[in-house]
Design a protein around this motif. Structure first.
Motif, PDB file in Angstrom:
ATOM      1  N   CYS A 104      52.341  59.206  22.288  1.00  0.00           N
ATOM      2  CA  CYS A 104      52.257  57.920  21.601  1.00  0.00           C
ATOM      3  C   CYS A 104      51.720  56.904  22.599  1.00  0.00           C
ATOM      4  N   TYR A 105      50.810  56.046  22.169  1.00  0.00           N
ATOM      5  CA  TYR A 105      50.165  55.090  23.065  1.00  0.00           C
ATOM      6  C   TYR A 105      50.696  53.683  22.840  1.00  0.00           C
ATOM      7  N   CYS A 220      42.295  56.504  25.164  1.00  0.00           N
ATOM      8  CA  CYS A 220      43.103  55.542  24.411  1.00  0.00           C
ATOM      9  C   CYS A 220      42.681  54.114  24.719  1.00  0.00           C
ATOM     10  N   TRP A 224      41.113  51.350  22.107  1.00  0.00           N
ATOM     11  CA  TRP A 224      41.773  50.059  21.895  1.00  0.00           C
ATOM     12  C   TRP A 224      40.798  48.901  22.090  1.00  0.00           C
ATOM     13  N   ALA A 288      45.818  50.641  15.686  1.00  0.00           N
ATOM     14  CA  ALA A 288      47.173  50.085  15.641  1.00  0.00           C
ATOM     15  C   ALA A 288      47.953  50.614  14.450  1.00  0.00           C
ATOM     16  N   CYS A 293      49.736  55.007  17.614  1.00  0.00           N
ATOM     17  CA  CYS A 293      50.447  53.813  18.076  1.00  0.00           C
ATOM     18  C   CYS A 293      51.738  53.547  17.302  1.00  0.00           C
TER      19      CYS A 293
END
Length: 316
Positions: A104-105, A220, A224, A288, A293
């Motif tokens: 999970c980021y 990642c 983003w 997101a 996320c």
């Protein structure tokens, strides 16, 4: 981060300098049920503690890119993209698959806003990779030269700690020059703080993933910042990080089947700047809202998986 995690934990131990035997006994006394390895065969690992089997269930996760080879390691935590069905033979551990991504980021709070597509102002496409230079070999340079040759006027930007060290800089310029990439099309940049690193993506149109060791965190961070990542996944765990992250985000139009397809995809994206700009504008919001996320969803899936393996052990 260490202090933050310590506050969240029910118990915390500093174990530097503790012998393998003493640490294994301490774990037994603490009554740990599920013990995680986060280092694998990397520096300062404690695999010899795991070899002593101090916990009933032992799991390798996150910090290594393949099997530990230990019969005492029960599980490897992955997902269907990192270890597809049929690839279990490559792992000594039993493969546990998360229903979505295996990590999970958490986006960096200092990340700047996503800027407009740089090519619209620069007049040329800029490819980039902010991966560790240890991942960039002659085969990678050769494929990236094919990408640059297929997109006239394009540039390649590489950024990582040490790129401007004289020996490193000379080695990379020579390696790329051997493939026809001169200094007019190759930029090397050194370390910067996290905010500066992320801001640098506002100079990149499309990120190029190295192989056979793909990007994890760099992928990642690129996503983003609105930058799609072009990847060519192989058979190994380490070659499929970007595939996992791109799949979680729902961006599968940059996943190549082979080297020729990698070049074709780069050319297709470079020719369609309106599409590239549209993806860039909406990618952060898309990411997101994705499983990558979604910490709450990840936690629920992670907990359910661990309860499952613990119940299996209890039944045995």
């Amino acid at each position: 981060m260490t202090l933050h995690l310590e506050k969240l934990a029910g118990g915390w131990r500093q174990l530097g300098g503790v012998s393998d035997d003493a640490l294994a006994e301490l774990i037994r006394r603490d009554g740990v049920d599920v013990l995680f390895d986060l280092a694998g065969h990397t520096a300062s690992n404690r695999l010899l503690v795991f070899a002593r089997k101090p916990a009933p269930v032992q799991v390798s996760w996150l910090g290594y890119v393949g099997t530990t080879g230990l019969s005492a390691m029960d599980y490897l935590l992955a997902d269907r993209h990192q270890v597809p069905e049929g690839a279990e033979r490559h792992y000594r551990e039993q493969v546990l698959r998360m229903p979505e991504g295996y990590v999970c980021y958490l986006p960096a709070p200092e990340a700047p806003a996503v800027g407009p597509l740089p090519a619209l102002e620069a007049g040329h496409v800029t490819f980039g990779s902010f991966n560790n230079p240890a991942k960039i070999n002659a085969s990678v340079a050769a494929l990236w030269w094919r990408v640059l040759r297929g997109v006239p006027g394009s540039r390649l930007v590489l950024k990582y700690c040490g790129f401007l060290a004289p020996k490193t800089s000379r080695r990379f310029h020579e390696m790329f020059a051997a493939e026809g990439i001169g200094p007019d099309r190759l930029e090397l940049h050194d370390w910067s703080d996290r905010a500066g690193l992320l801001a640098f993506y506002n100079r990149i149109d499309l990120a190029l993933d190295p192989f056979p060791y793909s990007g994890g965190l760099p992928t990642c961070e690129a996503l983003w910042m609105g930058v799609p990542v072009l990847t060519w996944p192989g058979e190994t765990f380490g070659s499929r990080h970007s595939l996992s992250h791109l799949s979680s985000v729902g961006l599968d139009g940059t996943v190549a089947r082979d080297p020729d397809h990698y070049v074709d995809l780069a050319e297709q994206w470079a020719r369609d700047l309106p599409r590239l700009a549209a993806v860039r504008a909406g990618l952060r919001e898309q990411m997101a809202a994705s499983p990558l996320c979604d910490a709450r969803r990840f936690t629920a899936d992670f907990s359910a998986l661990l309860r499952g393996v613990w119940r299996q052990w209890c039944r045995r």
